[in-house]
Scaffold this active site. Structure first.
Site, PDB file in Angstrom:
ATOM      1  N   SER A   1       0.888  -1.807   0.497  1.00 46.70           N
ATOM      2  CA  SER A   1       0.123   0.355   0.107  1.00 46.70           C
ATOM      3  C   SER A   1       0.848   1.207  -0.511  1.00 46.70           C
ATOM      4  O   SER A   1       2.176   1.156   0.797  1.00 46.70           O
ATOM      5  CB  SER A   1      -0.541  -0.047   1.012  1.00 46.70           C
ATOM      6  OG  SER A   1      -1.454   1.426   1.121  1.00 46.70           O
TER       7      SER A   1
ATOM      8  N   TYR B   1      -2.983  -0.596  10.307  1.00 43.81           N
ATOM      9  CA  TYR B   1      -2.526  -0.606   8.850  1.00 43.81           C
ATOM     10  C   TYR B   1      -1.250  -0.120   8.462  1.00 43.81           C
ATOM     11  O   TYR B   1      -0.308  -0.811   7.663  1.00 43.81           O
ATOM     12  CB  TYR B   1      -3.549  -0.379   7.809  1.00 43.81           C
ATOM     13  CG  TYR B   1      -4.044  -0.474   6.801  1.00 43.81           C
ATOM     14  CD1 TYR B   1      -3.965  -2.497   5.861  1.00 43.81           C
ATOM     15  CD2 TYR B   1      -2.909   0.440   5.711  1.00 43.81           C
ATOM     16  CE1 TYR B   1      -3.898  -2.130   4.901  1.00 43.81           C
ATOM     17  CE2 TYR B   1      -3.146   0.195   4.286  1.00 43.81           C
ATOM     18  CZ  TYR B   1      -3.771  -1.088   3.862  1.00 43.81           C
ATOM     19  OH  TYR B   1      -3.730  -1.924   2.375  1.00 43.81           O
TER      20      TYR B   1
END
Length: 267
Positions: free
Chosen positions: A153, A167
């Site tokens: 990501s 995250y």
């Protein structure tokens, strides 16, 4: 033009005879990856936390002409990962490409993160990479060109998003794994690479906000739109192909240019 076509410069995306595992492959980005590999001839093994979801996606892709198997697996559990790899070998006879796409990221302010939430986030997003690689390595070695791919990501390695501290930390760890594992596995002919998605239109986007927020986010992206799962799948397909045989320890950012501007005021 024909005189320029040699074996060395031809790019092939034919995955016939190759088996590709996609974790979290039943919906969102994972579904896009599964669909793309199936469309290019691969036998696809979809692993998902929900058996029914994996079965439904596999059934749809098989009806479209693909060769797809479905499996239930909790990627937070090492023993389930080992069992998953064993079942794939039993059913498919081999394994050529591993795509660890499954992720856990409930939008949670830093003050509200619990030990259980942090543990599961790290287990699914990061720890699973270690166990999948360990279990898959003996199967990738005979091919001489095994691929381990990861959906990373931009959140964590490059930018931040409020409510996703857990995250972001896991994905920063993912990128560290990619570089280090690539170095260790290079002599075995196994490459390790990743794709860093930006804002991609998936069911998981509902975790971040409503359609009005999505529209506002799209206005801040240089290409003027949210990404689609197919955008990530195309990058994965390239990294799994023979055309990427000399690429390892790298990530490709697929975010429509969102991380480029120093300030959104310049857009």
């Amino acid at each position: 033009m024909d005189t320029l076509q040699t074996k060395e410069n031809q790019v092939e995306f034919d995955f016939s005879g190759r088996v590709v595992l996609v974790t979290g492959g039943a919906q969102g980005i994972g579904r896009g990856i599964s669909t793309t590999f199936a469309a290019h001839g691969a036998t696809v093994a979809i692993a998902d936390l929900q058996q029914s979801r994996a079965d439904d996606t596999a059934s749809e892709l098989c009806q479209a002409g693909g060769a797809v198997y479905s499996y239930k697996a909790d990627l937070a559990q090492r023993e389930e990962i080992v069992a998953l790899i064993a079942r794939i070998v039993r059913d498919c006879g081999r394994l050529d490409v591993v795509v660890h796409n499954a992720a856990y990221f409930p939008l949670t302010p830093l003050d509200d993160i619990t030990p259980a939430l942090l543990e599961r986030t790290l287990a699914v997003n990061l720890s699973a990479l270690f166990w999948i690689t360990q279990a898959a390595k003996p199967l990738l070695l005979p091919q001489g060109k095994g691929r381990i791919l990861v959906t990373s990501s931009v959140t964590g390695p490059r930018v931040a998003y409020p409510g996703l501290t857990h995250y972001a930390a896991s994905k920063a760890g993912v990128n560290g794994f990619i570089r280090s594992a690539a170095l260790e596995l290079a002599r075995s002919g196994i490459t390790v690479n990743g794709v860093e998605p930006g804002m991609i239109r998936t069911p998981a986007m509902a975790n971040l906000g409503d359609e009005a927020l999505n529209t506002a986010i799209a206005r801040g992206i240089p290409l003027g739109r949210l990404g689609e799962p197919a955008d990530i799948a195309a990058a994965m397909l390239f990294l799994a192909s023979d055309a990427a045989s000399y690429i390892t320890g790298q990530t490709i950012v697929v975010d429509g240019g969102a991380t480029l501007p120093e300030s959104t005021a310049v857009l």
